[in-house]
Design an enzyme around this catalytic site. Structure first.
Site, PDB file in Angstrom:
ATOM      1  N   TRP A 200       0.842  -1.192   0.000  1.00  0.00           N
ATOM      2  CA  TRP A 200       0.000   0.000   0.000  1.00  0.00           C
ATOM      3  C   TRP A 200       0.891   1.262   0.000  1.00  0.00           C
ATOM      4  O   TRP A 200       1.864   1.340   0.741  1.00  0.00           O
ATOM      5  CB  TRP A 200      -0.915   0.001   1.239  1.00  0.00           C
ATOM      6  N   ASP A 368     -16.018  12.105  -2.797  1.00  0.00           N
ATOM      7  CA  ASP A 368     -15.454  10.819  -2.387  1.00  0.00           C
ATOM      8  C   ASP A 368     -16.263  10.216  -1.243  1.00  0.00           C
ATOM      9  O   ASP A 368     -17.435  10.567  -1.027  1.00  0.00           O
ATOM     10  CB  ASP A 368     -13.962  11.030  -2.028  1.00  0.00           C
ATOM     11  N   ASP A 369     -15.666   9.326  -0.509  1.00  0.00           N
ATOM     12  CA  ASP A 369     -16.297   8.551   0.564  1.00  0.00           C
ATOM     13  C   ASP A 369     -16.996   9.460   1.581  1.00  0.00           C
ATOM     14  O   ASP A 369     -16.523  10.549   1.874  1.00  0.00           O
ATOM     15  CB  ASP A 369     -15.162   7.767   1.252  1.00  0.00           C
ATOM     16  N   LYS A 478     -15.944   6.698  -9.219  1.00  0.00           N
ATOM     17  CA  LYS A 478     -14.716   6.095  -8.693  1.00  0.00           C
ATOM     18  C   LYS A 478     -15.138   4.849  -7.918  1.00  0.00           C
ATOM     19  O   LYS A 478     -15.785   4.951  -6.881  1.00  0.00           O
ATOM     20  CB  LYS A 478     -14.007   7.097  -7.776  1.00  0.00           C
ATOM     21  N   TRP A 479     -14.768   3.692  -8.437  1.00  0.00           N
ATOM     22  CA  TRP A 479     -15.181   2.395  -7.856  1.00  0.00           C
ATOM     23  C   TRP A 479     -14.026   1.886  -7.005  1.00  0.00           C
ATOM     24  O   TRP A 479     -13.043   1.377  -7.519  1.00  0.00           O
ATOM     25  CB  TRP A 479     -15.505   1.434  -8.985  1.00  0.00           C
ATOM     26  N   ASP A 480     -14.196   2.019  -5.705  1.00  0.00           N
ATOM     27  CA  ASP A 480     -13.136   1.677  -4.759  1.00  0.00           C
ATOM     28  C   ASP A 480     -13.332   0.246  -4.240  1.00  0.00           C
ATOM     29  O   ASP A 480     -14.404  -0.354  -4.391  1.00  0.00           O
ATOM     30  CB  ASP A 480     -13.192   2.679  -3.592  1.00  0.00           C
ATOM     31  N   MET A 481     -12.324  -0.284  -3.594  1.00  0.00           N
ATOM     32  CA  MET A 481     -12.388  -1.636  -3.006  1.00  0.00           C
ATOM     33  C   MET A 481     -11.252  -1.723  -1.992  1.00  0.00           C
ATOM     34  O   MET A 481     -10.111  -1.737  -2.382  1.00  0.00           O
ATOM     35  CB  MET A 481     -12.205  -2.658  -4.131  1.00  0.00           C
ATOM     36  N   ASN A 482     -11.627  -1.721  -0.718  1.00  0.00           N
ATOM     37  CA  ASN A 482     -10.611  -1.446   0.300  1.00  0.00           C
ATOM     38  C   ASN A 482     -10.245  -2.598   1.224  1.00  0.00           C
ATOM     39  O   ASN A 482      -9.765  -2.355   2.334  1.00  0.00           O
ATOM     40  CB  ASN A 482     -11.043  -0.247   1.141  1.00  0.00           C
ATOM     41  N   CYS A 528     -10.277   1.624  -8.350  1.00  0.00           N
ATOM     42  CA  CYS A 528      -9.444   2.026  -7.220  1.00  0.00           C
ATOM     43  C   CYS A 528      -9.506   0.899  -6.198  1.00  0.00           C
ATOM     44  O   CYS A 528     -10.521   0.219  -6.088  1.00  0.00           O
ATOM     45  CB  CYS A 528     -10.030   3.317  -6.635  1.00  0.00           C
ATOM     46  N   ASP A 550      -2.601   5.665  -3.142  1.00  0.00           N
ATOM     47  CA  ASP A 550      -3.028   6.622  -2.115  1.00  0.00           C
ATOM     48  C   ASP A 550      -1.889   7.549  -1.735  1.00  0.00           C
ATOM     49  O   ASP A 550      -2.092   8.510  -1.007  1.00  0.00           O
ATOM     50  CB  ASP A 550      -3.503   5.875  -0.861  1.00  0.00           C
TER      51      ASP A 550
HETATM   52  C1  DGJ Z   1      -9.181   4.532  -0.641  1.00  0.00           C
HETATM   53  C2  DGJ Z   1      -8.904   5.369  -1.850  1.00  0.00           C
HETATM   54  O1  DGJ Z   1      -7.707   5.002  -2.429  1.00  0.00           O
HETATM   55  C3  DGJ Z   1      -8.931   6.832  -1.464  1.00  0.00           C
HETATM   56  O2  DGJ Z   1      -8.625   7.626  -2.577  1.00  0.00           O
HETATM   57  C4  DGJ Z   1     -10.279   7.191  -0.903  1.00  0.00           C
HETATM   58  O3  DGJ Z   1     -11.248   7.055  -1.912  1.00  0.00           O
HETATM   59  C5  DGJ Z   1     -10.591   6.285   0.270  1.00  0.00           C
HETATM   60  N1  DGJ Z   1     -10.463   4.903  -0.047  1.00  0.00           N
HETATM   61  C6  DGJ Z   1     -11.999   6.546   0.763  1.00  0.00           C
HETATM   62  O4  DGJ Z   1     -12.366   5.674   1.742  1.00  0.00           O
END
Ligand code: DGJ
Length: 742
Positions: A200, A368-369, A478-482, A528, A550
């Site tokens: 990361w 964003d979020d 922006k389709w995120d996945m964390n 993302c 990030d």
């Molecule tokens: C992770 C992304 O990489 C960030 O840019 C941001 O969108 C956060 N998630 C939001 O939770």
């Protein structure tokens, strides 16, 4: 015609002006690779490329004359049970418990163009003349199973793509325990393995290592994404090969889930490369009449070093992997509010930020979020895809229209694959988690993975998000996945089919992307995953740009963007100017440098412009105007050249050159300033030797600086250290704009 079958010698030759790939049908019906490399003229017989020698401990696997052992043969798709003791490309568990198989040649078909692999992502052709496809069908008689090895050669690129397909025709139920997409063998081990690895906030660092006897690999096992750790890419380069010279073989996997790219060097110095879905935790059951399709591997051959390999990937992925209305369009300059507000915002604050962005010339505002459910922190809310009316009283539809009334487009962040336990979605469907019964349900960032291998889950999420999009005015998503997948178990699936869950999950993700991009073809999607943890060709098929990392610090970005450029085109890299001190490394870099590095990507801002001084705001306006003027050259028209590597020295440099070579932009960045430094010259690439160019230093035009292409490439531009001092010294950068003078 780039694919020829020589009937008499039973040899296939795939070739164009740059690359040749030669295969033969062996006496035992298996497929041997005779050659892969620089283009050779076609001829009837290449059998002199076959190597054969009686060796001790050889298992004879071919009837008389019986010399041949598969252990020493360069095989196209090795299986276990043939006297070959290296790692196989395929493993099939049969009803009697045996894993011994014997696939032999049955037939072939050569067709124009390239068949789609849908629902899997893959490169494509726009007309049938662009490529030819060879399909070789092998057959295991005992199982009555067909295995199709598929090869496509592009006419205009040194590119061969590969995939495999299985069709179970017989009555028994078989289980694929391993089914790689491609195997390529080389006679020697005189290679270095180049990989893009990291973590990361430091994704896709370039790593090189010499091949050794035994197994070396890169892989992803986190289930939901190709991962920040290893990118689904590897190159084998000759040790002498550099950026612009020497042989390089690239392998890029068009997939976003678990993968394995492996080299195995035998004690006879032969190198076997395999690319495919990682066999760990994978299995796929095939009953009579069922089939399985593996994802695509894209192989690039370059005889002009790493840069040529990268340029081929860039062109192919930009023109024949990305799709939709955004494929050929320069991208809007955006402002994203994440680092400006994190979760702490309301409508007024957002409108204030957007207003200032508009003043700077920004075209797209991205929320964003934090806009949905009870999402005031990362403990709750994921899964509830409806606006938080306390923060945004008129919802997303109201906000998006207000933003549009300002003259900006509106974009929205989502994380559709995830759920927090503190959400209405979880309370209604606690059984929708990807989790193993009786086991701890692990969480990361307080969130859990939804079981996207289930159609009803994907259907539900689709309806929720499509409703918001339909009601609002949304131009970008922006389709995120964390988080990664840790307990891949699907509750309704049969116990014998749990090994299918991870791949079925990816098919669910691709399905949702397909539905959304079909219903909303005008929307620009950016993928993302905690920054750049899902930067892979599979994603680019659906979303033509990806948030690169990030880590928005300019110095860190030189390494991340440099490594990413090995495979991925500049236009696919999300890159923003952020605030200082930087939020990840707390470093202060000049605002000019932050932009100079972000220009080589999609370009945007990730801060509240209201907090800048008037002077900085003027600089931002100038940057936005610069990007609007040159983005077509940088993102769409230009070829990208790496000049100096951040992994090797104090300076980083790179350059784009227009197709007609009349325009170019070059960037030079230094980490630490030098006192009383020695002379420095920046040698450019890709120009016309005999063309005269006007060279301007962005921001401070150099008076009457004119030079010929050969001078700029072989003698170089003298780097003005005073100018670097003036721009801050440490972390300073220079941007040169070149134009041919008529
Ligand atoms: C992770 C992304 O990489 C960030 O840019 C941001 O969108 C956060 N998630 C939001 O939770």
């Amino acid at each position: 015609m780039p694919v020829i079958f020589h009937e008499q010698t039973k040899q296939f030759h795939l070739f164009n002006s740059e690359v040749s790939y030669i295969i033969r049908i062996m006496e035992n019906g298996q497929m041997e690779n005779l050659y892969y490399g620089k283009a050779l003229r076609d001829r009837e017989d290449f059998s002199h490329f076959h190597e054969e020698l009686m060796r001790s401990q050889m298992s004879v696997c071919v009837p008389e004359p019986g010399l041949l052992s598969m252990h020493y043969v360069r095989q196209e798709y090795p299986v276990y049970g043939t006297g070959d003791y290296k790692t196989p490309a395929l493993c099939i568990r049969q009803e009697d418990g045996s894993r011994i198989i014997n696939f032999v040649y049955k037939g072939y078909e050569i067709r124009k163009g390239k068949p789609s692999l849908a629902p899997l992502p893959a490169t494509y052709t726009e007309n049938e003349e662009e490529a030819d496809t060879l399909e070789i069908t092998l057959h295991d008689e005992k199982l009555d199973t067909d295995l199709v090895l598929s090869y496509t050669i592009y006419r205009d690129y040194p590119v061969i793509t590969r995939n495999t397909r299985f069709l179970q025709k017989g009555p028994q139920t078989i289980v694929l325990e391993k089914a790689m997409s491609a195997c390529v063998e080389f006679l020697d081990m005189d290679f270095e393995m180049v990989q893009l690895s990291g973590a990361w906030a430091r994704e896709r660092y370039v790593k090189n290592r010499p091949l050794e006897m035994g197994i070396q690999s890169v892989y992803g096992l986190d289930g939901t994404c190709s991962g920040a750790e290893h990118n689904p890419f590897m190159a084998l380069k000759r040790p002498q090969a550099g950026e612009d010279n020497g042989e390089v073989y690239g392998f890029s996997f068009v997939y976003s889930g678990n993968f394995l790219i492996q080299t195995e060097v035998s004690t006879f110095d032969m190198t076997r490369v395999m690319v495919g879905i990682h066999p760990e935790s994978f299995s796929w059951t095939l009953s009579e009449g069922e089939s399985f399709q593996t994802p695509e591997t894209v192989m690039v051959y370059s005889d002009q070093g790493m840069n040529k390999m990268s340029q081929v990937y860039h062109r192919l992925y930009r023109k024949r992997l990305m799709r939709g209305v955004w494929r050929d369009q320069a991208r809007p300059v955006l402002l994203n509010n994440w680092e400006a507000t994190y979760f702490d915002f309301n409508e007024e604050k957002i409108l204030n930020i957007a207003r200032k962005a508009k003043e700077a010339g920004v075209e797209l505002f991205v929320l964003d979020d934090g806009w949905f459910g009870v999402r005031n922190d990362d403990y709750r809310g994921l899964g509830d895809w409806y606006a938080n009316l306390e923060k945004l009283p008129e919802g997303i539809s109201g906000l998006s229209r207000k933003i549009e009334d300002m003259g900006l487009k509106f974009g929205l962040w989502v994380e559709l694959e995830m759920v927090n336990k503190d959400s209405d979605l979880y309370r209604q469907h606690p059984d929708w988690l990807l989790a193993a019964p009786g086991r701890f349900e692990s969480h990361a960032r307080h969130q859990h993975v939804l079981d996207f291998s289930r159609k009803e889950v994907v259907d539900h999420i689709y309806e929720m998000i499509a409703k918001i999009i339909r009601e609002s005015s949304i131009s970008y998503i922006k389709w995120d996945m964390n988080r990664y997948m840790t307990e891949p178990y699907s509750l309704p699936a049969d116990p014998s089919r749990q090994g299918e869950t991870m791949h079925r999950y990816m098919l669910g993700v691709y399905d949702l992307y397909t539905r959304l991009t079909t219903e909303f073809p005008e929307i620009l999607f950016e993928s993302c995953a905690s920054g750049g943890a899902r930067f892979d060709p599979g994603m680019l098929y659906f979303a033509p740009q990806t948030w690169t990392s990030d880590d928005t610090d300019a110095n860190e970005r030189t390494k991340i963007q440099y490594g990413t450029s090995y495979v991925y085109p500049i236009v696919s890299m999300g890159s923003h100017v952020s605030a200082v001190p930087n939020h990840q490394v707390f470093r202060k870099t000049p605002i000019g440098t932050r932009a100079n590095i972000a220009y080589f990507g999609t370009f945007g801002y990730e801060l509240d412009l209201n907090l800048l001084s008037d002077q900085e705001m003027e600089e931002v306006k100038r940057q936005v105007a610069f990007m609007k003027k040159y983005r077509h050259l940088i993102q769409i028209d230009g070829d990208f050249y790496r000049l100096l590597s951040p992994f090797e020295g104090n300076e980083t440099a790179w350059q784009v050159v227009s197709q007609d070579k009349k325009e170019s932009i070059a960037m030079l960045y230094q980490k630490m300033n030098k006192v009383n430094g020695s002379w420095m010259r920046l040698k450019l690439k890709g120009l016309k030797e005999d063309a005269l160019y006007q060279v301007s230093l962005e921001g401070t035009p150099l008076k009457d600086y004119r030079a010929y292409g050969d001078e700029l490439m072989y003698a170089g531009i003298p780097v003005d250290r005073t100018e670097l001092n003036r721009r801050g010294g440490d972390f300073a950068s220079l941007l040169y704009v070149l134009k041919e003078i008529q």
